[in-house]
Design a protein around this motif. Sequence first.
Motif, PDB file in Angstrom:
ATOM      1  N   UNK B  41     -33.723  13.917  -3.116  1.00 32.53           N
ATOM      2  CA  UNK B  41     -32.680  14.675  -2.303  1.00 32.53           C
ATOM      3  C   UNK B  41     -33.790  15.587  -1.260  1.00 32.53           C
ATOM      4  N   UNK B  42     -32.860  16.582  -0.122  1.00 36.33           N
ATOM      5  CA  UNK B  42     -33.949  17.405   0.593  1.00 36.33           C
ATOM      6  C   UNK B  42     -34.926  18.024  -0.155  1.00 36.33           C
ATOM      7  N   UNK B  43     -34.284  18.860  -1.500  1.00 31.91           N
ATOM      8  CA  UNK B  43     -34.510  19.940  -1.874  1.00 31.91           C
ATOM      9  C   UNK B  43     -36.579  19.548  -3.048  1.00 31.91           C
ATOM     10  N   UNK B  44     -35.722  17.449  -3.185  1.00 29.33           N
ATOM     11  CA  UNK B  44     -37.109  16.822  -3.571  1.00 29.33           C
ATOM     12  C   UNK B  44     -38.412  16.555  -3.166  1.00 29.33           C
ATOM     13  N   UNK B  45     -38.060  15.993  -1.825  1.00 30.27           N
ATOM     14  CA  UNK B  45     -38.776  15.723  -0.485  1.00 30.27           C
ATOM     15  C   UNK B  45     -39.432  17.176   0.385  1.00 30.27           C
ATOM     16  N   UNK B  46     -38.873  17.930   0.441  1.00 31.69           N
ATOM     17  CA  UNK B  46     -39.857  19.234   0.718  1.00 31.69           C
ATOM     18  C   UNK B  46     -40.726  19.707  -0.753  1.00 31.69           C
ATOM     19  N   UNK B  47     -39.992  19.291  -1.609  1.00 30.81           N
ATOM     20  CA  UNK B  47     -41.818  19.501  -2.762  1.00 30.81           C
ATOM     21  C   UNK B  47     -42.878  18.695  -2.868  1.00 30.81           C
ATOM     22  N   UNK B  48     -42.061  17.764  -2.270  1.00 29.86           N
ATOM     23  CA  UNK B  48     -42.773  16.585  -2.060  1.00 29.86           C
ATOM     24  C   UNK B  48     -44.250  17.144  -0.746  1.00 29.86           C
ATOM     25  N   UNK B  49     -43.593  17.381   0.107  1.00 27.75           N
ATOM     26  CA  UNK B  49     -44.561  17.828   1.507  1.00 27.75           C
ATOM     27  C   UNK B  49     -44.995  19.348   0.361  1.00 27.75           C
ATOM     28  N   UNK B  50     -44.084  20.143   0.504  1.00 22.39           N
ATOM     29  CA  UNK B  50     -45.075  21.399  -0.446  1.00 22.39           C
ATOM     30  C   UNK B  50     -46.010  21.392  -1.551  1.00 22.39           C
ATOM     31  N   UNK B  51     -46.157  20.738  -2.334  1.00 19.15           N
ATOM     32  CA  UNK B  51     -47.097  20.180  -3.301  1.00 19.15           C
ATOM     33  C   UNK B  51     -48.226  19.067  -3.278  1.00 19.15           C
ATOM     34  N   UNK B  52     -47.677  17.934  -2.817  1.00 22.16           N
ATOM     35  CA  UNK B  52     -48.104  16.926  -2.482  1.00 22.16           C
ATOM     36  C   UNK B  52     -48.646  16.155  -3.713  1.00 22.16           C
ATOM     37  N   UNK B  53     -47.189  15.904  -4.715  1.00 19.08           N
ATOM     38  CA  UNK B  53     -47.234  15.379  -5.519  1.00 19.08           C
ATOM     39  C   UNK B  53     -45.866  14.899  -5.284  1.00 19.08           C
ATOM     40  N   UNK B  54     -45.622  13.787  -5.331  1.00 16.76           N
ATOM     41  CA  UNK B  54     -43.562  12.884  -5.701  1.00 16.76           C
ATOM     42  C   UNK B  54     -42.669  13.496  -7.027  1.00 16.76           C
ATOM     43  N   UNK B  55     -41.646  14.342  -5.672  1.00 17.70           N
ATOM     44  CA  UNK B  55     -40.541  14.405  -6.487  1.00 17.70           C
ATOM     45  C   UNK B  55     -39.656  13.651  -5.995  1.00 17.70           C
ATOM     46  N   UNK B  56     -38.706  13.726  -7.490  1.00 19.24           N
ATOM     47  CA  UNK B  56     -37.128  12.770  -7.208  1.00 19.24           C
ATOM     48  C   UNK B  56     -36.911  13.657  -7.376  1.00 19.24           C
ATOM     49  N   UNK B  57     -34.975  12.477  -7.104  1.00 17.03           N
ATOM     50  CA  UNK B  57     -33.626  13.061  -7.840  1.00 17.03           C
ATOM     51  C   UNK B  57     -33.175  12.376  -8.197  1.00 17.03           C
ATOM     52  N   UNK B  58     -32.960  11.882  -9.906  1.00 14.35           N
ATOM     53  CA  UNK B  58     -33.014  11.070 -10.661  1.00 14.35           C
ATOM     54  C   UNK B  58     -31.221  10.869 -11.161  1.00 14.35           C
ATOM     55  N   UNK B  59     -30.913  10.447 -10.125  1.00 12.12           N
ATOM     56  CA  UNK B  59     -29.256   9.579  -9.813  1.00 12.12           C
ATOM     57  C   UNK B  59     -28.828   9.421 -11.540  1.00 12.12           C
ATOM     58  N   UNK B  60     -29.369   8.725 -12.265  1.00 12.10           N
ATOM     59  CA  UNK B  60     -28.806   8.723 -13.499  1.00 12.10           C
ATOM     60  C   UNK B  60     -28.440  10.059 -14.643  1.00 12.10           C
ATOM     61  N   UNK B  61     -30.042  10.511 -14.835  1.00 15.81           N
ATOM     62  CA  UNK B  61     -29.448  12.044 -14.927  1.00 15.81           C
ATOM     63  C   UNK B  61     -29.101  13.416 -14.784  1.00 15.81           C
ATOM     64  N   UNK B  62     -28.931  12.487 -13.139  1.00 19.01           N
ATOM     65  CA  UNK B  62     -28.572  13.891 -12.413  1.00 19.01           C
ATOM     66  C   UNK B  62     -28.913  15.324 -12.637  1.00 19.01           C
ATOM     67  N   UNK B  63     -30.927  14.612 -12.144  1.00 19.58           N
ATOM     68  CA  UNK B  63     -31.874  15.829 -12.237  1.00 19.58           C
ATOM     69  C   UNK B  63     -32.957  15.515 -11.054  1.00 19.58           C
ATOM     70  N   UNK B  64     -32.997  16.582 -10.792  1.00 19.43           N
ATOM     71  CA  UNK B  64     -34.401  16.775 -10.508  1.00 19.43           C
ATOM     72  C   UNK B  64     -35.789  16.766 -10.786  1.00 19.43           C
ATOM     73  N   UNK B  65     -37.230  15.620 -10.591  1.00 17.87           N
ATOM     74  CA  UNK B  65     -38.000  15.924 -11.357  1.00 17.87           C
ATOM     75  C   UNK B  65     -39.919  15.050 -10.523  1.00 17.87           C
ATOM     76  N   UNK B  66     -40.260  15.958 -11.646  1.00 14.99           N
ATOM     77  CA  UNK B  66     -41.485  15.167 -10.867  1.00 14.99           C
ATOM     78  C   UNK B  66     -41.730  13.867 -11.683  1.00 14.99           C
TER      79      UNK B  66
END
Lengths: 136, 136
Positions: B41-66
């Motif tokens: 989602x937008x927040x996980x992309x922004x976190x990926x850009x700012x930290x340099x580590x991939x972050x995603x959104x889990x559709x099954x767990x409905x959860x932000x994760x690194x």
Amino acid sequence: MRLKTAIMNAYDHLKFNADGLIPAIVQEAASGRALMMAWMNRASLEATVSTGKTHFWSRSRQKFWMKGETSGHVQHVKDIAFDCDGDTLLIQVEQSGAACHEGYRSCFFRSFAANGAEARVTEARLQTPEEIYGKK
Amino acid sequence: MRLKTAIMNAYDHLKFNADGLIPAIVQEAASGRALMMAWMNRASLEATVSTGKTHFWSRSRQKFWMKGETSGHVQHVKDIAFDCDGDTLLIQVEQSGAACHEGYRSCFFRSFAANGAEARVTEARLQTPEEIYGKK
């Protein structure tokens, strides 16, 4: 008593979404360049397997299509892989011409710039869309 | 009169779907191996850009994760590209350990066999899930 065979049909591993679709990443086999991502339904995957050329389902046009049917930029399939969850395909191809309808080798011709905000073009355009599809 | 700048913010090119998500293909920068596909989602992309580590959104767990938060198998971002339609991301990374939660380097460790029906494993498992995540 006979043991059940451990061999599963590859299709049985796949999970199509609520619209009956699965995303397919297309990668150039020789170079590893990721070319595009498009969606397949079961019929387009079966056509891809049987013909050795990629076929997709266009969500915007609601239409079955073969890659290259208009442009001539056909993709010859070398391998069809699927991921651990069975909900994404990875297809290795030999690409004729530009994969992108905008005339680039890859649809991923733009990247986030180092500042994390601007977009920059990272490869040269091979053809204009007019050269591929003719003037409109 | 001042000309409007032609530089677009990279985010302005992107189209998130009805759930606010965009698929992200993750590729190993050095080898070109496609490792996985996951959703941001937008927040996980922004976190990926700012930290340099991939972050995603889990559709099954409905959860932000690194990626790697449990396994330690972090992905260090080298490039973030997006496609012509702005609806798919391609992220080049340096992968620590196995990308796949099943212990394979790539989630795409199975392919359709030549007969187009059976599935075959195409790479060696690096670790078992128990070795990565501990016994359950």
